[in-house]
Design a protein around this motif. Structure first.
Motif, mmCIF file in Angstrom:
data_model
loop_
_atom_site.group_PDB
_atom_site.id
_atom_site.type_symbol
_atom_site.label_atom_id
_atom_site.label_comp_id
_atom_site.label_asym_id
_atom_site.label_seq_id
_atom_site.Cartn_x
_atom_site.Cartn_y
_atom_site.Cartn_z
ATOM 1 N N LYS A 43 0.808 -1.212 0.000
ATOM 2 C CA LYS A 43 0.000 0.000 0.000
ATOM 3 C C LYS A 43 0.846 1.270 0.000
ATOM 4 C CE LYS A 43 -3.538 -2.306 2.611
ATOM 5 N NZ LYS A 43 -3.551 -2.716 3.982
ATOM 6 N N ILE A 44 0.284 2.270 -0.645
ATOM 7 C CA ILE A 44 0.878 3.609 -0.640
ATOM 8 C C ILE A 44 0.323 4.320 0.587
ATOM 9 C CG2 ILE A 44 1.074 5.805 -1.871
ATOM 10 C CD1 ILE A 44 0.449 4.189 -4.468
ATOM 11 N N ASP A 45 1.200 4.830 1.426
ATOM 12 C CA ASP A 45 0.764 5.569 2.611
ATOM 13 C C ASP A 45 0.225 6.935 2.204
ATOM 14 O OD1 ASP A 45 1.559 3.491 4.296
ATOM 15 O OD2 ASP A 45 3.549 4.371 4.626
ATOM 16 N N HIS A 46 -0.712 7.459 2.986
ATOM 17 C CA HIS A 46 -1.286 8.773 2.715
ATOM 18 C C HIS A 46 -0.164 9.818 2.652
ATOM 19 C CE1 HIS A 46 -4.262 11.924 2.595
ATOM 20 N NE2 HIS A 46 -3.552 12.572 3.510
ATOM 21 N N GLY A 47 -0.118 10.575 1.562
ATOM 22 C CA GLY A 47 0.889 11.625 1.390
ATOM 23 C C GLY A 47 2.222 11.134 0.863
ATOM 24 N N GLU A 48 2.363 9.835 0.646
ATOM 25 C CA GLU A 48 3.630 9.273 0.171
ATOM 26 C C GLU A 48 3.665 9.266 -1.359
ATOM 27 O OE1 GLU A 48 6.303 5.360 1.236
ATOM 28 O OE2 GLU A 48 4.135 5.078 1.086
ATOM 29 N N PRO A 49 4.707 9.787 -1.963
ATOM 30 C CA PRO A 49 4.820 9.711 -3.425
ATOM 31 C C PRO A 49 4.853 8.248 -3.893
ATOM 32 C CG PRO A 49 6.352 11.331 -2.551
ATOM 33 C CD PRO A 49 5.799 10.570 -1.375
ATOM 34 N N ILE A 50 4.298 7.991 -5.047
ATOM 35 C CA ILE A 50 4.151 6.636 -5.566
ATOM 36 C C ILE A 50 5.491 5.894 -5.632
ATOM 37 C CG2 ILE A 50 3.542 5.293 -7.627
ATOM 38 C CD1 ILE A 50 1.324 7.419 -8.111
ATOM 39 N N LEU A 51 6.495 6.507 -6.249
ATOM 40 C CA LEU A 51 7.769 5.795 -6.399
ATOM 41 C C LEU A 51 8.500 5.640 -5.071
ATOM 42 C CD1 LEU A 51 9.081 7.054 -9.847
ATOM 43 C CD2 LEU A 51 7.833 4.946 -9.284
ATOM 44 N N ALA A 52 8.298 6.562 -4.135
ATOM 45 C CA ALA A 52 8.876 6.398 -2.802
ATOM 46 C C ALA A 52 8.257 5.174 -2.129
ATOM 47 C CB ALA A 52 8.648 7.650 -1.961
ATOM 48 N N ALA A 53 6.954 4.992 -2.303
ATOM 49 C CA ALA A 53 6.271 3.819 -1.747
ATOM 50 C C ALA A 53 6.806 2.536 -2.376
ATOM 51 C CB ALA A 53 4.770 3.932 -1.968
ATOM 52 N N LEU A 54 7.040 2.564 -3.671
ATOM 53 C CA LEU A 54 7.567 1.387 -4.369
ATOM 54 C C LEU A 54 8.931 0.995 -3.804
ATOM 55 C CD1 LEU A 54 7.108 -0.584 -6.818
ATOM 56 C CD2 LEU A 54 8.527 1.006 -8.111
ATOM 57 N N HIS A 55 9.829 1.958 -3.696
ATOM 58 C CA HIS A 55 11.165 1.686 -3.152
ATOM 59 C C HIS A 55 11.079 1.185 -1.705
ATOM 60 C CE1 HIS A 55 13.633 3.067 -6.490
ATOM 61 N NE2 HIS A 55 12.797 4.070 -6.645
ATOM 62 N N ARG A 56 10.243 1.817 -0.896
ATOM 63 C CA ARG A 56 10.091 1.424 0.511
ATOM 64 C C ARG A 56 9.562 -0.001 0.625
ATOM 65 N NH1 ARG A 56 5.720 0.960 3.155
ATOM 66 N NH2 ARG A 56 4.485 2.373 1.849
ATOM 67 N N GLU A 57 8.522 -0.313 -0.125
ATOM 68 C CA GLU A 57 7.916 -1.646 -0.045
ATOM 69 C C GLU A 57 8.895 -2.746 -0.462
ATOM 70 O OE1 GLU A 57 5.207 -2.939 1.160
ATOM 71 O OE2 GLU A 57 4.124 -1.123 1.706
ATOM 72 N N VAL A 58 9.639 -2.528 -1.532
ATOM 73 C CA VAL A 58 10.612 -3.530 -1.985
ATOM 74 C C VAL A 58 11.695 -3.722 -0.931
ATOM 75 C CG1 VAL A 58 12.378 -4.069 -3.719
ATOM 76 C CG2 VAL A 58 10.154 -3.171 -4.444
ATOM 77 N N ARG A 59 12.195 -2.633 -0.403
ATOM 78 C CA ARG A 59 13.235 -2.708 0.624
ATOM 79 C C ARG A 59 12.722 -3.427 1.872
ATOM 80 N NH1 ARG A 59 14.042 2.209 0.507
ATOM 81 N NH2 ARG A 59 12.957 2.800 2.398
ATOM 82 N N GLU A 60 11.498 -3.094 2.309
ATOM 83 C CA GLU A 60 10.928 -3.723 3.501
ATOM 84 C C GLU A 60 10.645 -5.205 3.306
ATOM 85 O OE1 GLU A 60 8.517 0.180 5.249
ATOM 86 O OE2 GLU A 60 7.388 -1.544 4.519
ATOM 87 N N GLU A 61 10.126 -5.567 2.142
ATOM 88 C CA GLU A 61 9.725 -6.962 1.912
ATOM 89 C C GLU A 61 10.878 -7.891 1.591
ATOM 90 O OE1 GLU A 61 6.435 -8.081 -0.572
ATOM 91 O OE2 GLU A 61 5.272 -6.358 0.136
ATOM 92 N N VAL A 62 11.819 -7.430 0.753
ATOM 93 C CA VAL A 62 12.862 -8.349 0.288
ATOM 94 C C VAL A 62 14.286 -7.824 0.435
ATOM 95 C CG1 VAL A 62 11.338 -9.602 -1.290
ATOM 96 C CG2 VAL A 62 12.591 -7.604 -2.127
ATOM 97 N N GLY A 63 14.475 -6.619 0.973
ATOM 98 C CA GLY A 63 15.813 -6.102 1.237
ATOM 99 C C GLY A 63 16.581 -5.601 0.028
ATOM 100 N N LEU A 64 15.924 -5.441 -1.105
ATOM 101 C CA LEU A 64 16.620 -5.002 -2.323
ATOM 102 C C LEU A 64 16.386 -3.529 -2.618
ATOM 103 C CD1 LEU A 64 16.006 -7.930 -4.850
ATOM 104 C CD2 LEU A 64 17.999 -7.522 -3.390
ATOM 105 N N LEU A 65 17.351 -2.951 -3.320
ATOM 106 C CA LEU A 65 17.224 -1.635 -3.917
ATOM 107 C C LEU A 65 16.962 -1.863 -5.395
ATOM 108 C CD1 LEU A 65 20.313 0.053 -2.246
ATOM 109 C CD2 LEU A 65 17.939 0.116 -1.478
ATOM 110 N N VAL A 66 16.114 -1.031 -5.992
ATOM 111 C CA VAL A 66 15.772 -1.221 -7.396
ATOM 112 C C VAL A 66 15.837 0.086 -8.164
ATOM 113 C CG1 VAL A 66 14.303 -3.250 -7.014
ATOM 114 C CG2 VAL A 66 13.280 -0.969 -6.959
ATOM 115 N N GLY A 67 16.081 -0.061 -9.463
ATOM 116 C CA GLY A 67 15.915 1.033 -10.401
ATOM 117 C C GLY A 67 14.573 0.833 -11.079
ATOM 118 N N VAL A 68 13.840 1.909 -11.297
ATOM 119 C CA VAL A 68 12.518 1.820 -11.896
ATOM 120 C C VAL A 68 12.631 2.095 -13.391
ATOM 121 C CG1 VAL A 68 10.169 2.729 -11.892
ATOM 122 C CG2 VAL A 68 11.436 2.520 -9.729
#
Length: 161
Positions: A43-68
């Motif tokens: 989920k995207i948190d209220h007020g969180e930019p979309i791509l910031a949410a994407l990076h956060r979720e990937v890092r939290e779930e699987v520990g990776l950094l990604v390029g979009v």
């Protein structure tokens, strides 16, 4: 037709494809889609930019950094689970840039890289299957996911606006 007022849950998901064209999938251990293979996201948190949410979720779930690399598609799940939840999910194609693969065990029990050939036979939710059929249209996803018809054309219902 009667409509109930409900909250729409907006999420982001990363379709992470590595240099060998393998896709990172996680086995969910929470609803919806518990025990199925999915791509990391949430989920995207209220007020969180979309791509910031994407990076956060990937890092939290699987520990990776990604390029979009870009938006693949938007998929909608309506009437999911006992709460009849409504999800709008933005799927982004990504590539790994760093970090160490480690599932967080709170949302997913395992994370692994899968060859594209293995994907059509896996237990995937409809949205995940739809997105992977767009990323790998050359694979046999079945007629309901055909991206290119027998004449080599993209059917009108699958064309992007």
């Amino acid at each position: 037709m009667e409509f109930k007022k409900q909250h729409i849950k907006t999420s982001v998901v990363a379709c992470i494809v590595d240099e060998q064209r393998r896709v990172l999938l996680t086995r969910r251990c929470i609803e919806p889609f518990c025990s199925q293979w999915v791509m990391p996201g949430g989920k995207i948190d209220h007020g969180e930019p979309i791509l910031a949410a994407l990076h956060r979720e990937v890092r939290e779930e699987v520990g990776l950094l990604v390029g979009v690399d870009g938006l693949i598609d938007v998929y909608e799940h309506i009437g999911v689970g006992c709460g009849q939840d409504h999800y709008v999910i933005l799927y982004y194609r990504c590539h790994p840039t760093g970090g160490n693969l480690r599932p967080n065990k709170t949302e997913c029990t395992e994370a692994a890289w899968f060859s594209r050939e293995a994907l059509p036979g896996m237990d995937l939710p409809p949205g995940c299957r739809h997105i992977l059929a767009r990323v790998f249209p050359e694979l046999d996803w079945g007629p309901e996911h055909a991206i290119i018809d027998a004449a080599g054309e993209i059917p009108d219902q699958m064309r992007l606006p």
